[in-house]
Design an enzyme around this catalytic site. Structure first.
Site, PDB file in Angstrom:
ATOM      1  N   LEU A  82      87.541   8.272  90.828  1.00 59.90           N
ATOM      2  CA  LEU A  82      88.762   7.505  90.864  1.00 59.90           C
ATOM      3  C   LEU A  82      89.511   8.054  89.502  1.00 59.90           C
ATOM      4  CD1 LEU A  82      87.859   3.764  91.705  1.00 59.90           C
ATOM      5  CD2 LEU A  82      89.027   5.526  93.323  1.00 59.90           C
ATOM      6  N   ASP A  83      90.853   8.191  89.688  1.00 58.84           N
ATOM      7  CA  ASP A  83      91.470   8.629  88.233  1.00 58.84           C
ATOM      8  C   ASP A  83      91.242   7.598  87.217  1.00 58.84           C
ATOM      9  OD1 ASP A  83      92.525  10.872  89.722  1.00 58.84           O
ATOM     10  OD2 ASP A  83      94.641   9.719  90.302  1.00 58.84           O
ATOM     11  N   LYS A  84      91.243   7.868  86.142  1.00 56.57           N
ATOM     12  CA  LYS A  84      91.280   7.076  85.034  1.00 56.57           C
ATOM     13  C   LYS A  84      91.926   5.884  84.920  1.00 56.57           C
ATOM     14  CE  LYS A  84      91.044   7.117  79.959  1.00 56.57           C
ATOM     15  NZ  LYS A  84      91.205   7.800  78.649  1.00 56.57           N
TER      16      LYS A  84
ATOM     17  N   THR B 263      93.305   4.328  87.687  1.00 50.72           N
ATOM     18  CA  THR B 263      93.211   3.740  89.057  1.00 50.72           C
ATOM     19  C   THR B 263      91.939   2.473  88.913  1.00 50.72           C
ATOM     20  OG1 THR B 263      94.006   5.292  90.053  1.00 50.72           O
ATOM     21  CG2 THR B 263      92.816   3.837  91.249  1.00 50.72           C
TER      22      THR B 263
END
Length: 313
Positions: A137-139, A141
């Site tokens: 997951l993006d940082k 998110t």
């Protein structure tokens, strides 16, 4: 909130309205000044003004209300028992906090998921030396992130992602009014190493597709809570697809519309982009049973949604 009065003397004469406000108030950014002007909160000689480029004349009087921005305390990110959503049959699902990287960004960077989880489980006398990420997951998110306690199991779970049998549902709080149902399909570039961005491209890149539906619309704030079901899994896919649909995610510093603002009270609650991996459905390899894992909203999300619903009442 304090009332600011500025009188245009020699140093401010001829300056644009927004720049004069920046010069006259310590700590006020030009972006914040423009937001105040655009929202009709600035008065010039007792008349509301919405033109940032208006040049001041000698003796002009500016009046506006302004809350100095408080320096945000550095958040210490931790993982504890409330972060663990599922742990059995070698499969681990967590509710990843926003601001925590899924994997190391550089050598020696220990502030990412695996080391923090290993440290937590060691405190419970559980050793997981081969703990492996299944996806990322993006940082910024938050939400469901899947791991496995060994590399072979991780690879088996990764196969489910590759075969598109894993069902992912995300929630995003976006600026603007979303349609009840819509979909986006386009080609996306890889991440540009210079600026970290992904772009919609015509003749190259990889195919990407997401279906969306409106869960809740906050009329007064012009915000939409959108459910996102990605069919493909490209980097930054949901953020780019929503931006392409003119529904930039609140708090997204890369793809969001930086001219939009929630206002002082709600903005104080936002310290990351509001994209949350809500549920993940997959099959446990050893049992062949289907499992759906659901991640509660972070506290910041809960506070914002409660405030928005209060405003609508």
């Amino acid at each position: 909130m304090e009332t600011v009065e500025l009188l245009a003397k020699k140093s401010l004469v001829g300056k644009r309205l927004d720049l004069a406000m920046v010069d006259g108030v310590k700590g006020l950014s030009r972006r914040r000044a423009k937001t105040l002007i655009d929202s009709g909160e600035v008065y010039l000689n007792d008349r509301r003004i919405r033109i940032s480029s208006r040049a001041l004349a000698f003796g002009d009087k500016l009046v506006f209300r302004y809350s100095p921005e408080q320096k945000k305390k550095k958040t210490v990110i931790t993982i504890d028992e409330t972060s663990i959503l599922y742990f059995d049959h070698g499969v681990l699902a967590i509710n990843k906090p926003a601001g925590l990287s899924s994997q190391a960004a550089r050598k020696g960077d220990n502030l990412h998921v695996v080391p923090l989880l290993q440290k937590y489980f060691q405190s419970k006398d559980i050793d997981l030396p081969n703990l492996s990420l299944v996806h990322r997951l993006d940082k910024e998110t938050s939400g469901v992130l899947l791991l496995a306690d060994n590399k072979a199991l991780a690879e088996s779970l990764m196969d489910q992602f590759r075969q598109k049998t894993v069902k992912k549902v995300y929630h995003a709080l976006c600026y603007g009014k979303a349609d009840d149902k819509f979909a986006v399909r386009c080609n996306l570039s890889s991440i540009n190493p210079k600026n970290g961005m992904v772009k919609v491209v015509q003749k190259s890149g990889k195919d990407s597709e997401t279906s969306f539906s409106l869960k809740e619309f906050f009329k007064l704030s012009r915000l939409s809570l959108v459910e996102c079901k990605p069919i493909t899994g490209r980097s930054h896919q949901l953020r780019v697809h929503l931006a392409k649909s003119r529904l930039g995610i609140v708090g997204d510093k890369v793809y969001g519309d930086q001219s939009l603002s929630l206002g002082d009270e709600l903005s104080a609650l936002v310290n990351h982009h509001l994209l949350h991996a809500r549920t993940l459905s997959f099959t446990i390899p050893s049992t062949k049973k289907s499992l759906q894992v659901k991640a509660p909203y972070p506290k910041s999300w809960k506070s914002i949604l409660e405030k928005l619903r209060e405003l609508e009442a």
